[in-house]
Write a protein that holds these residues in place. Structure first.
Motif, short mmCIF file in Angstrom:
data_model
loop_
_atom_site.label_atom_id
_atom_site.label_comp_id
_atom_site.label_asym_id
_atom_site.label_seq_id
_atom_site.Cartn_x
_atom_site.Cartn_y
_atom_site.Cartn_z
N ALA A 71 0.81 -1.23 0.00
CA ALA A 71 0.00 0.00 0.00
C ALA A 71 0.84 1.28 0.00
CB ALA A 71 -0.98 -0.01 1.16
N PRO A 72 1.89 1.38 0.82
CA PRO A 72 2.69 2.61 0.78
C PRO A 72 3.34 2.86 -0.59
CG PRO A 72 3.17 1.38 2.78
CD PRO A 72 2.31 0.50 1.91
N VAL A 73 3.71 1.79 -1.27
CA VAL A 73 4.31 1.95 -2.60
C VAL A 73 3.28 2.51 -3.57
CG1 VAL A 73 5.43 0.74 -4.52
CG2 VAL A 73 5.93 0.06 -2.16
N ILE A 74 2.09 1.96 -3.52
CA ILE A 74 1.03 2.43 -4.41
C ILE A 74 0.69 3.89 -4.12
CG2 ILE A 74 -1.42 2.18 -5.00
CD1 ILE A 74 -1.08 -0.83 -4.41
N TYR A 75 0.44 4.19 -2.86
CA TYR A 75 0.02 5.55 -2.51
C TYR A 75 1.12 6.58 -2.69
CZ TYR A 75 -4.42 3.73 -0.86
OH TYR A 75 -5.65 3.13 -0.80
N ALA A 76 2.38 6.17 -2.62
CA ALA A 76 3.48 7.12 -2.84
C ALA A 76 3.49 7.66 -4.27
CB ALA A 76 4.82 6.45 -2.52
N LEU A 77 2.89 6.91 -5.19
CA LEU A 77 2.84 7.37 -6.58
C LEU A 77 1.98 8.62 -6.75
CD1 LEU A 77 2.62 4.00 -8.52
CD2 LEU A 77 4.49 5.63 -8.55
N ILE A 78 1.20 8.97 -5.76
CA ILE A 78 0.37 10.17 -5.89
C ILE A 78 1.23 11.40 -6.12
CG2 ILE A 78 0.16 10.75 -3.43
CD1 ILE A 78 -2.64 10.97 -6.09
N ILE A 79 2.42 11.41 -5.55
CA ILE A 79 3.31 12.58 -5.71
C ILE A 79 3.70 12.78 -7.17
CG2 ILE A 79 5.54 13.57 -5.05
CD1 ILE A 79 5.11 12.10 -2.31
N PRO A 80 4.27 11.77 -7.85
CA PRO A 80 4.59 12.02 -9.27
C PRO A 80 3.35 12.23 -10.14
CG PRO A 80 5.19 9.77 -8.64
CD PRO A 80 4.80 10.49 -7.40
N PHE A 81 2.22 11.59 -9.78
CA PHE A 81 1.00 11.82 -10.56
C PHE A 81 0.54 13.27 -10.46
CE2 PHE A 81 0.28 7.17 -10.76
CZ PHE A 81 -0.04 7.06 -12.10
N VAL A 82 0.53 13.82 -9.27
CA VAL A 82 0.11 15.21 -9.09
C VAL A 82 1.07 16.15 -9.79
CG1 VAL A 82 -0.21 17.05 -7.38
CG2 VAL A 82 -1.24 14.81 -6.99
N LEU A 83 2.37 15.87 -9.70
CA LEU A 83 3.35 16.70 -10.41
C LEU A 83 3.17 16.60 -11.92
CD1 LEU A 83 6.55 16.10 -8.25
CD2 LEU A 83 5.22 18.21 -8.44
N LEU A 84 2.91 15.39 -12.41
CA LEU A 84 2.66 15.22 -13.84
C LEU A 84 1.43 16.02 -14.25
CD1 LEU A 84 3.24 13.77 -16.54
CD2 LEU A 84 1.78 11.90 -15.72
N ASP A 85 0.37 15.93 -13.47
CA ASP A 85 -0.86 16.68 -13.74
C ASP A 85 -0.56 18.17 -13.83
OD1 ASP A 85 -3.50 17.54 -13.95
OD2 ASP A 85 -4.14 16.62 -12.07
N LEU A 86 0.16 18.68 -12.85
CA LEU A 86 0.50 20.11 -12.81
C LEU A 86 1.32 20.52 -14.04
CD1 LEU A 86 0.64 22.83 -11.26
CD2 LEU A 86 2.73 21.96 -10.21
N PHE A 87 2.38 19.79 -14.32
CA PHE A 87 3.27 20.17 -15.42
C PHE A 87 2.59 20.07 -16.78
CE2 PHE A 87 6.46 19.98 -12.20
CZ PHE A 87 7.48 20.82 -12.63
N VAL A 88 1.82 19.01 -17.00
CA VAL A 88 1.15 18.83 -18.29
C VAL A 88 0.05 19.88 -18.46
CG1 VAL A 88 -0.33 17.25 -19.59
CG2 VAL A 88 1.76 16.42 -18.55
N THR A 89 -0.65 20.20 -17.40
CA THR A 89 -1.70 21.23 -17.48
C THR A 89 -1.09 22.60 -17.80
OG1 THR A 89 -3.14 19.98 -15.99
CG2 THR A 89 -3.57 22.34 -16.19
N VAL A 90 0.01 22.92 -17.15
CA VAL A 90 0.70 24.20 -17.43
C VAL A 90 1.24 24.19 -18.86
CG1 VAL A 90 2.71 25.61 -16.83
CG2 VAL A 90 1.22 24.72 -15.02
N TYR A 91 1.83 23.06 -19.27
CA TYR A 91 2.36 22.95 -20.64
C TYR A 91 1.28 23.25 -21.67
CZ TYR A 91 3.00 20.45 -25.01
OH TYR A 91 3.01 20.12 -26.33
N GLN A 92 0.12 22.59 -21.56
CA GLN A 92 -0.90 22.81 -22.58
C GLN A 92 -1.49 24.22 -22.48
OE1 GLN A 92 -4.50 20.68 -23.14
NE2 GLN A 92 -5.23 21.00 -21.06
#
Length: 197
Positions: A71-92
């Motif tokens: 579970a900690p491994v799965i939930y730790a992925l939220i950090i790169p997912f949120v960063l990806l969301d932020l960067f891709v949204t700003v990019y577009q």
């Protein structure tokens, strides 16, 4: 672009539409309606949902220890997912208006609604929110990347790829220098036309 490819694209699009229509018809069996972002179940169905809910202790007691430890491994992925969301949204937001590409709507891809199901316990609801966000985000990012590729590099790959995005079939054939520039212009025009719609 060959008429055979156009015909196949149309068939795929029609099949996707038929699949979504079939899913929509099946939804009617479960007695709910959607008003804006609110989902409403009929009283009888809500009662059946609550009766079917498994409590958290029972749910956890059936879960293998190794599964819990991941579970900690799965939930730790939220950090790169949120960063990806932020960067891709700003990019577009910055680049797509410059390129004349229509922006991708996050809400068309990210659906967080399964937590409304009363037959899920709290942990299951959290997991459903997480999965709805992460899988929706991947679809959102894929569409942004697909539109970017259609604008900058609409060339098919030399080898077959597993699941190309929707823009890919319209790309120039690999190794065809004659039609390449025409495909670039056609892809850019198609993206701009979508912006005008």
């Amino acid at each position: 672009m060959s008429s055979r490819i156009d015909k196949l694209r149309d068939q795929i699009s029609a099949a996707k539409s038929d699949l979504l229509d079939e899913i929509e018809e099946r939804r009617a069996r479960f007695s709910y309606s959607i008003s804006g972002h609110r989902i409403r179940f009929e009283d009888e169905m809500r009662a059946r949902h609550r009766a079917a809910r498994e409590n958290l202790l029972s749910f956890l007691s059936r879960t293998r220890l190794l599964v819990l430890l991941t579970a900690p491994v799965i939930y730790a992925l939220i950090i790169p997912f949120v960063l990806l969301d932020l960067f891709v949204t700003v990019y577009q937001a910055i680049c797509f208006p410059v390129y004349g590409i229509p922006k991708v709507r996050r809400g068309d891809h990210i659906a967080i609604d399964r937590h409304h199901l009363a037959y899920l316990n709290g942990l299951q609801k959290l997991n459903c929110v997480y999965c709805g966000y992460c899988n929706g985000l991947i679809g959102y990012v894929r569409e942004i990347a697909g539109r970017t590729e259609a604008y900058w590099c609409p060339i098919k790959h030399a080898r077959r790829i597993a699941d190309p995005h929707d823009h890919y079939p319209g790309f120039a054939d690999f190794g065809d220098p004659v039609d390449f520039q025409a495909h670039v212009e056609a892809q850019r025009a198609a993206l701009a036309a979508a912006l005008d719609d």
